[in-house]
Scaffold this motif. Sequence first.
Motif, short mmCIF file in Angstrom:
data_model
loop_
_atom_site.label_atom_id
_atom_site.label_comp_id
_atom_site.label_asym_id
_atom_site.label_seq_id
_atom_site.Cartn_x
_atom_site.Cartn_y
_atom_site.Cartn_z
N MET A 1 -39.95 65.94 77.89
CA MET A 1 -39.82 67.23 77.21
C MET A 1 -40.74 67.26 75.98
O MET A 1 -40.82 66.29 75.23
N ASN A 2 -41.44 68.41 75.78
CA ASN A 2 -42.32 68.55 74.64
C ASN A 2 -41.57 69.09 73.43
O ASN A 2 -41.93 70.12 72.86
N ASP A 3 -40.51 68.39 73.05
CA ASP A 3 -39.78 68.77 71.84
C ASP A 3 -40.60 68.37 70.62
O ASP A 3 -41.26 67.32 70.61
N LEU A 4 -40.55 69.21 69.58
CA LEU A 4 -41.18 68.86 68.31
C LEU A 4 -40.15 68.14 67.46
O LEU A 4 -39.05 68.67 67.22
N ARG A 5 -40.49 66.94 66.99
CA ARG A 5 -39.57 66.16 66.17
C ARG A 5 -40.18 65.96 64.79
O ARG A 5 -41.25 65.36 64.64
N ILE A 6 -39.49 66.49 63.80
CA ILE A 6 -39.89 66.34 62.40
C ILE A 6 -38.96 65.28 61.81
O ILE A 6 -37.75 65.49 61.71
N ILE A 7 -39.53 64.14 61.44
CA ILE A 7 -38.72 62.98 61.07
C ILE A 7 -38.94 62.65 59.59
O ILE A 7 -39.98 62.09 59.20
N ASN A 8 -37.98 63.04 58.76
CA ASN A 8 -38.00 62.71 57.32
C ASN A 8 -39.33 63.04 56.66
O ASN A 8 -39.84 62.28 55.83
N ILE A 9 -39.90 64.19 57.02
CA ILE A 9 -41.20 64.57 56.45
C ILE A 9 -40.98 65.06 55.02
O ILE A 9 -39.99 65.72 54.72
N GLU A 10 -41.88 64.71 54.13
CA GLU A 10 -41.73 65.10 52.73
C GLU A 10 -43.09 65.32 52.09
O GLU A 10 -44.12 64.80 52.55
N LYS A 11 -43.08 66.10 51.01
CA LYS A 11 -44.32 66.41 50.29
C LYS A 11 -43.99 66.70 48.84
O LYS A 11 -43.06 67.45 48.54
#
Length: 358
Positions: A1-11
């Motif tokens: 599956m082409n799920d988008l996973r955003i993992i603890n992204i920070e800026k």
Amino acid sequence: MNDLRIINIEKKYNSRLPKNDSAFTLQPIGLTIKEGEFFSLLGPSGCGKTTLLKLVAGLIRADGGEIRMDDFDLTAVPPEDRRFAMVFQKSLLFPHMTVEENVAFGLKMQKVSKKMRLDQARNMLEHVGLQGFGFRHPDELSGGQQQRVALARALVAHPRLLLMDEPFSALDPSLREDMRELLRQIQKEFRVTVLFVTHDREEAFYLSDRIGVMSEGELLQVGTAQNLRDHPDTTKVAAFLGLKNLIEGTVTNGYFSSKLEEFEIPVPHLIEEGSCFLILRPEAIQLMPEGVIPGADAMHIRGEIQQLIFNHGFYIGKLKTANHQLECSFSSQQAKNMAAGQMVDLMISLNDIHIVKK
């Protein structure tokens, strides 16, 4: 599956001013957007939703965390290699190119033959309702038509993810409604995954499968439109979703008591004791029929109507109780028999109340 996973992204944006601690920080965010899902980031200006969109697109570099799709780490992959498409508030069309050349431009960069890319561009223009507009130039189109071209250009290359940053905010209300309907129809037809940024609650509710509410660099809550409105996690989420009936109080021994001692109602024992807020949705507050006495499973509210405001086929009633100002929702038929200064009796089922911690 082409799920988008955003993992603890920070800026974090460092302020150039000395001793200034107000520099914006996007707190670590974890989120999965499913393949084919329409997901909206909803929040006020400056809350971080566009920053998160740009991190996903690769337009800015993250200070931590990962972006993954189909289990591939895209965090350090250049934007042009992610196979994502983006639509901005402005259409950003090339003024010297025709409409069909604008739509076909991405395919040209992919070395698709001229005949094939123009055929695909014309086909996509038909999908967005611009059949026969291919030989015009952008300055010959209205703002809404230009955004249709931008949408066609984004979709023609079959992106894995379509990123949209408030694409309809510059359009007048009727055009915005048309574009929302078109986008909803095309997204379902092509089953493209969409990450959509907006500050407009109505827009997010209309378009989205799920919504993420953001504030001050944090993702506060994720859910369907109905789930968010019926069960907000915090008063901040409730207030941003337009829920104004927030009554401060305390839960003790299985009862909620309002701070001003007007309301006392039983609550489920799973609700933790302590300071909290009772949230009453306007549409859940019902006019009490004559002769009806509310049972133990309902809360009685009596108050004076201060104002009736027509809104999309129903009326918002501003009600003054002994100690609170409340908003209620009345049908046009009910409002016909009401006037400012009138006392009314209302009731709300205990199943429709919602309590959140302070």
